[in-house]
Write a protein that holds these residues in place. Structure first.
Motif, PDB file in Angstrom:
ATOM      1  N   SER A  60       0.668  -2.630 -11.799  1.00 25.14           N
ATOM      2  CA  SER A  60       0.462  -3.213 -10.473  1.00 25.14           C
ATOM      3  C   SER A  60      -0.076  -4.633 -10.631  1.00 25.14           C
ATOM      4  O   SER A  60      -0.899  -4.907 -11.512  1.00 25.14           O
ATOM      5  CB  SER A  60      -0.517  -2.363  -9.665  1.00 25.14           C
ATOM      6  OG  SER A  60       0.038  -1.091  -9.395  1.00 25.14           O
TER       7      SER A  60
ATOM      8  N   GLN B 254       1.824  -6.244  -5.361  1.00 33.46           N
ATOM      9  CA  GLN B 254       0.973  -5.746  -4.284  1.00 33.46           C
ATOM     10  C   GLN B 254       0.526  -6.917  -3.408  1.00 33.46           C
ATOM     11  O   GLN B 254      -0.003  -7.910  -3.910  1.00 33.46           O
ATOM     12  CB  GLN B 254      -0.268  -5.044  -4.858  1.00 33.46           C
ATOM     13  CG  GLN B 254       0.026  -3.964  -5.886  1.00 33.46           C
ATOM     14  CD  GLN B 254       0.584  -2.706  -5.253  1.00 33.46           C
ATOM     15  OE1 GLN B 254       0.400  -2.446  -4.064  1.00 33.46           O
ATOM     16  NE2 GLN B 254       1.283  -1.916  -6.055  1.00 33.46           N
TER      17      GLN B 254
ATOM     18  N   SER C  69       5.925  -2.463  -2.162  1.00 34.30           N
ATOM     19  CA  SER C  69       4.607  -2.494  -1.507  1.00 34.30           C
ATOM     20  C   SER C  69       4.381  -3.771  -0.708  1.00 34.30           C
ATOM     21  O   SER C  69       3.334  -3.915  -0.059  1.00 34.30           O
ATOM     22  CB  SER C  69       3.499  -2.344  -2.561  1.00 34.30           C
ATOM     23  OG  SER C  69       3.616  -1.123  -3.248  1.00 34.30           O
TER      24      SER C  69
END
Length: 770
Positions: free
Chosen positions: A440, A479, A521
């Motif tokens: 991430s 993200q 995301s």
């Protein structure tokens, strides 16, 4: 020939002469003189080495191959150097075995590098047996599946065996078909030999992180499972077809015929269920354990099978698991019999798996620590693939650079930390991701990022290379914010001059290699790359997830822009915008991207890549902009475009266009159509605004195996397409992304050699399976 490094002439002199050379004024005169001689001697030595290597087909230069072949009476072919070497190297062995099934399989592999399976079709023709003289002992030609007789009626009680109908390993008998043979069409007749070819490349990724979907408490008692743990195997959560790894090693020294469990195709569901006549899951699936808590992390066992599950050793130390294949579109709910404890149910058609366990603690351990090694299919090495052919860092960063290695199991935020404080780096930086895990990345949380601009951006002073290590395919999940890059300084400050700053900015470049970048995301419509205030931004063998995946209910998801670059390069300050001098060059090489939205202030170079705007041939492309303007995609004009082998799904609106080997599935419009030239391209029969073009075709038959991202045959040109599209592209091969594979040359070479090696009276029936 010896590979020992050659000792320089100067070092071969006795020590007394080297010492006297040092004592001279100026020192080193003899060394300087011998260095001149050394250059000539080195060139001579290298030439002698080349002449020696040219004696062997495995090491000779490409131009020598036809001369060695001529000594053996091998007619010259054209194509990739590897196939031409193999054709000559195995010529004598193939002649000794001419007419045998093994020789035909080896020949097909040598000429194409594709896995093959040859079948004498007379063995699959049904017998009409006399009731008084039945022959139940004559079984199917598929060695692994017993009990299917060539005469009589077909056994229809076993769905697993019935699933093999129509495949190369179909165990049932058929009536003869007397129609003329054709490529890709299987017609069973006595004088025919079928040559099945698996053209897709089977790539194995792992260990990687599957996507946990849910844990369902079934409420059942033993031996049934009380907990059903559900996973999608593909790390980004998309449906995927699970493939078998290629276990074929053709060799003239060990004659063998391929079997159902060796070919690199989709895993047959019939083979994944235990205790059935057609089942053999131990040849495809394994369950291993690893120490998830050990520091530092220990290597994970690799059994070399197509699908491997790696479970935490502390929870599942010596457990024995059973396997079953089934339709998991509705997960385990409709299973009959119900899911059992320590049972794994696999659906290889959509890449889903359900684990049956007893306790919630076991279910939690699977959710947090289970890893998978899995195999998928692709038409070629385009996009993020676990390959070993990597760019040499010194060739791109220079001789001196800082290296940072990222491993998820050591630190889940290692990538985010490695990108921190790049504004303080003292030289070029290489970041290597040494696994295939899911990393991430939130740009706004990276240390040293510029938060003053509208787009949080990484600040750079020196070039940056971020890549996967050999045989890895990491997933980077963005993200909250897109990727964005800018220089630390654009306007000269105290103690600086503007020319010095401009020179430093002009040298800034960023390269990504071998990464799968996903933006699920991010807010809908947010591009993966939102700023590129650099001299150059390159993506080599990367996948910038284009979205548009078709869900199991048939609904197609939205497309995700890969680039969204404005005309101000992301600068909110007029002073910085005016001082920024470079014209950013955006390059994709053997990569997959979604829609590209950027203004004419950028240069866009695309080579051997796919640009997916969400509309293939035959789809409505009126609003599907593959390449266009960021500010006004439907009516504005995009970047200056240069292509070399590209497949574009959607409309293209650019400032100008030049290059060769493109497939534009919808209208191509170039604002400046007096600049540039396109060669050997396919254009849609729409309202094009074309530049000068040569050797191009418009509107002829074009078909793809599939146009949906994530499918095994994504962007693979079908053999049903027009011959001009397949054979009149650059280098007399196919147009589009995969022209560099020289597939049309492989087909022609097969036809030429089959005429020589087929037994008299036998007709080859070539059938591509994938």
């Amino acid at each position: 020939m010896s590979t020992t490094p050659r000792v320089p002439l100067y070092q071969r002199l006795p020590e007394i002469y080297r010492q006297r050379d040092i004592d001279q004024t100026p020192p080193g005169q003899l060394e300087a003189y011998l260095s001149i001689v050394e250059d000539v001697l080195g060139a001579l030595y290298d030439n002698i080495g080349e002449l020696y290597r040219d004696h062997f087909i495995e090491t000779c230069d490409a131009w020598v191959i036809p001369y060695i072949g001529d000594l053996l009476g091998v007619s010259p072919l054209s194509g990739s150097a590897w196939t031409l070497r193999a054709d000559v190297a195995d010529a004598i062995a193939l002649r000794r075995r001419k007419g045998t099934i093994h020789a035909l399989e080896l020949l097909a592999f040598d000429l194409t590098e594709w896995a093959s399976f040859c079948l004498e079709l007379r063995e699959t023709v049904a017998w009409h047996q006399h009731l008084n003289h039945q022959r139940p002992d004559v079984q199917s030609t598929v060695k692994q599946i017993e009990g299917i007789a060539r005469g009589g009626t077909a056994e229809i009680r076993d769905p697993a065996v019935l699933s093999l109908i129509g495949t190369p390993f179909d165990p049932f008998a058929y009536y003869a078909d007397f129609q003329p043979t054709d490529v890709g069409v299987l017609r069973r007749n006595l004088p025919d030999v079928a040559v099945f070819l698996w053209r897709l490349l089977a790539c194995q990724e792992g260990p990687s992180m599957p996507v946990w979907r849910s844990t369902h408490a079934t409420g059942a008692a033993l031996p049934a499972a009380a907990q059903a743990v559900r996973f999608d195997i593909e790390p980004s959560g998309k449906p995927t077809v699970l493939f078998n790894v290629s276990q074929i090693t053709p060799s003239p020294d060990s004659p063998m015929v391929s079997t159902i469990d060796q070919v690199p195709g989709p895993i047959p569901m019939a083979r994944l269920t235990q205790e059935t006549p057609a089942g053999a899951p131990d040849l495809y699936v394994s369950v291993n354990t690893y120490d998830a808590a050990h520091v530092p992390p220990l290597p994970i066992t690799d059994t070399s099978l197509a699908l491997q599950f790696h479970l935490p050793q502390a929870i599942f130390p010596l457990d024995t698991w059973s396997f079953r294949s089934s339709n998991l579109c509705s997960w385990e709910t409709p299973l009959d019999p119900p899911l059992q404890n320590r049972e794994i149910v696999i659906d290889p058609r959509i890449g889903r798996v359900v684990f049956g366990v007893e306790t919630a603690a076991e279910a939690g351990a699977l959710q947090s620590a289970m890893l998978t090694t899995w195999t998928y299919g692709t038409p070629g090495p385009v996009g993020a693939q676990p390959v070993a052919d990597l760019i040499s860092p010194p060739s791109w960063l220079g001789a001196t650079f800082q290296t940072i290695t990222v491993r998820y199991r050591e630190d889940p935020l290692a990538l985010q930390k490695a990108l921190g404080n790049l504004n303080l780096a003292n030289g070029p930086v290489l970041i290597e991701i040494d696994d295939s895990m899911t990393h991430s990345l939130d740009i706004s949380a990276v240390a040293g990022v510029n938060l003053a601009d509208a787009i949080p951006s990484l600040q750079l002073q020196f070039p940056l290379l971020v890549r996967a290590t050999s045989e890895n395919r990491p997933l980077v999940k963005l993200q909250n914010h897109s990727l964005a890059f800018r220089p630390v300084t654009v306007v000269a400050g105290a103690g600086q001059t503007q020319p010095q700053v401009d020179s430093q900015v002009a040298a800034l470049k960023v390269l990504f290699e071998g990464l799968y970048i996903n933006g699920d995301s991010l807010p809908v419509g947010t591009p993966l790359v939102a700023r590129a205030a650099l001299s150059a931004l390159e993506f080599v063998r990367c996948t910038l997830d284009p979205g548009g995946v078709v869900a199991l209910n048939g609904a197609r998801g939205p497309m995700v822009p890969s680039f969204g670059l404005d005309a101000r390069f992301g600068f909110s300050s007029d002073a910085e915008f005016d001082a920024f001098q470079p014209t950013p060059k955006i390059t994709t090489y053997r990569s997959i991207t979604g829609p590209i939205e950027m203004e004419p202030a950028y240069q866009l170079q695309i080579q051997d890549s796919i640009v997916d705007g969400g509309a293939g041939p035959g789809d409505d492309g009126s609003s599907a902009i593959a390449i266009g303007s960021r500010s006004n995609p439907l009516a504005g004009w995009g970047a200056v475009l240069c292509i070399n082998g590209v497949t574009i799904f959607g409309r293209t609106r650019v400032r100008s266009a030049t290059g060769s080997g493109g497939i534009f599935s919808h209208a191509l419009e170039a604002q400046d159509n007096q600049t540039g030239c396109l060669r050997f391209c396919w254009f849609a029969p729409e309202n094009n605004r074309l530049p000068q073009n040569f050797g191009c075709v418009t509107g002829v038959e074009l078909q793809f195996t599939d146009t949906t991202f994530g499918s095994p045959g994504y962007a693979q040109v079908s053999l049903d397409s027009d011959k001009r599209l397949l054979e009149k592209g650059p280098g007399n091969d196919e147009m589009g992304t995969f022209g560099f594979l020289l597939n049309s040359h492989k087909w022609r070479n097969l036809q030429i050699r089959f005429r020589e090696f087929m037994p008299a009276g036998i007709t080859p029936v070539v059938v591509p399976v994938t």
